[in-house]
Design an enzyme around this catalytic site. Structure first.
Site, mmCIF file in Angstrom:
data_model
loop_
_atom_site.group_PDB
_atom_site.id
_atom_site.type_symbol
_atom_site.label_atom_id
_atom_site.label_comp_id
_atom_site.label_asym_id
_atom_site.label_seq_id
_atom_site.Cartn_x
_atom_site.Cartn_y
_atom_site.Cartn_z
ATOM 1 C CG ASP A 178 -38.005 -35.487 21.570
ATOM 2 O OD1 ASP A 178 -38.548 -36.558 21.238
ATOM 3 O OD2 ASP A 178 -38.620 -34.415 21.604
ATOM 4 C CG ASP A 224 -43.655 -24.875 25.175
ATOM 5 O OD1 ASP A 224 -43.728 -25.574 24.135
ATOM 6 O OD2 ASP A 224 -42.780 -25.061 26.044
ATOM 7 C CG HIS A 255 -41.992 -27.894 22.666
ATOM 8 N ND1 HIS A 255 -41.980 -28.271 23.994
ATOM 9 C CD2 HIS A 255 -42.787 -28.812 22.047
ATOM 10 C CE1 HIS A 255 -42.712 -29.344 24.158
ATOM 11 N NE2 HIS A 255 -43.225 -29.697 22.994
ATOM 12 C CD GLU A 280 -39.786 -27.064 26.481
ATOM 13 O OE1 GLU A 280 -40.570 -26.561 25.647
ATOM 14 O OE2 GLU A 280 -40.158 -27.907 27.312
HETATM 15 P P1 PGA Z 1 -48.333 -34.116 21.706
HETATM 16 O O1 PGA Z 1 -46.924 -33.423 21.957
HETATM 17 O O2 PGA Z 1 -48.280 -34.679 20.318
HETATM 18 O O3 PGA Z 1 -48.436 -35.176 22.752
HETATM 19 O O4 PGA Z 1 -49.357 -33.044 21.839
HETATM 20 C C1 PGA Z 1 -46.375 -32.609 20.959
HETATM 21 C C2 PGA Z 1 -45.080 -31.989 21.434
HETATM 22 O O5 PGA Z 1 -44.939 -31.702 22.630
HETATM 23 O O6 PGA Z 1 -44.206 -31.767 20.586
#
Ligand code: PGA
Length: 261
Positions: A67, A136, A138, A143
């Protein structure tokens, strides 16, 4: 899903890096799906070390990132282009033309998303996809309520994600609201998935993803449908798993297991 629990973030990162290195050693032209965020930093550090000290060779490897934020240029310090360059690509010998990251600045997102999906297909699909998980639930920027069949497209970030990621920006208002992201359906087509999570703040999302129902409200739960996903956790991230004793029993009994390959 195989669940591997390591005592520390460092040990988790090393175990996952070994799995990536072993794929590259057996298939030098492997296609990797890469993730950004805090979670894979230790893994990338370890891959860079393996390149420098053990000669791990990325010269034929191709990568696709999950992404990118819409609106951030490649040289913006919070863009995922910049993140990948700083944390991995500048430390290894991957040819720049083998690196694919969704564009946050294209003038035609529909065409770009279709092209990105086509490129994955043209190189033969992703051999191994790395994933983190959002608080959350995802994966990538899929999302809650994202279709479990979704493909690469634009998503509107959830408030929770904007709050989680605000730590990287000067002001919360600076966090982009939109992102371009591989879909859950795109991710599930990878031949193997390494799903990583560390820290207590991920424990609830991990438990929902690994042991909860498959639901678009926790897009990581779709990994339960994937035939070859390995989940690497540090001890705090495993803290809310109900079947933890069984996962550890499996790992303890692994040396005596019947050989299948
Ligand atoms: P993070 O993010 O590795 O910074 O915790 C993970 C994500 O949002 O997929």
């Amino acid at each position: 899903m195989e669940v591997i629990i390591k005592e520390t973030y460092d040990l988790m990162s090393k175990a996952a890096a070994e799995a990536v290195a072993s794929l590259i050693n057996s298939k030098p032209n492997a296609v990797l799906g890469l993730a950004t965020g805090s979670t894979p930093l230790g893994l990338y550090r370890e891959l860079a070390r393996m390149h420098k000290s053990d000669g791990l060779d990325f010269s034929q490897v191709t990568t696709f990132n999950l992404d990118e934020y819409v609106g951030l240029t490649k040289d913006h310090p919070q863009s995922y282009h910049y993140f990948m360059h700083e944390n991995l690509f500048k430390h290894i010998n991957i040819p720049p033309q083998n690196v694919y990251i969704p564009s946050g600045t294209t003038t035609n997102y529909r065409a770009f998303c279709a092209w990105f999906e086509r490129r994955i297909e043209e190189v033969g699909g992703i051999d191994l996809q790395l994933l983190g998980i959002g608080s959350d639930g995802h994966i990538a920027f899929n999302e809650p309520s994202s279709s479990l069949g979704s493909r690469t497209r634009i998503k509107t970030l959830a408030r929770q994600t904007i709050e989680d990621n605000a730590r990287f920006f000067d002001r919360i208002e600076d966090v982009p609201v939109y992102a371009i992201t591989m879909g859950v359906g795109t991710i599930l087509e990878a031949r193997q998935i390494l799903f990583l999570a560390n820290g207590e703040n991920k424990a609830a999302a991990v438990a929902a993803a690994v042991e909860g129902p498959v639901t678009s409200m926790i897009t990581a739960s779709a990994l339960q449908l994937h035939p070859d996903t390995i989940c690497y956790l540090d001890r705090p991230a495993a803290g809310k798993l109900k079947m933890i004793d069984y996962y550890e029993w499996i790992q303890a009994k692994r040396p005596g297991a019947p050989k299948t390959a």
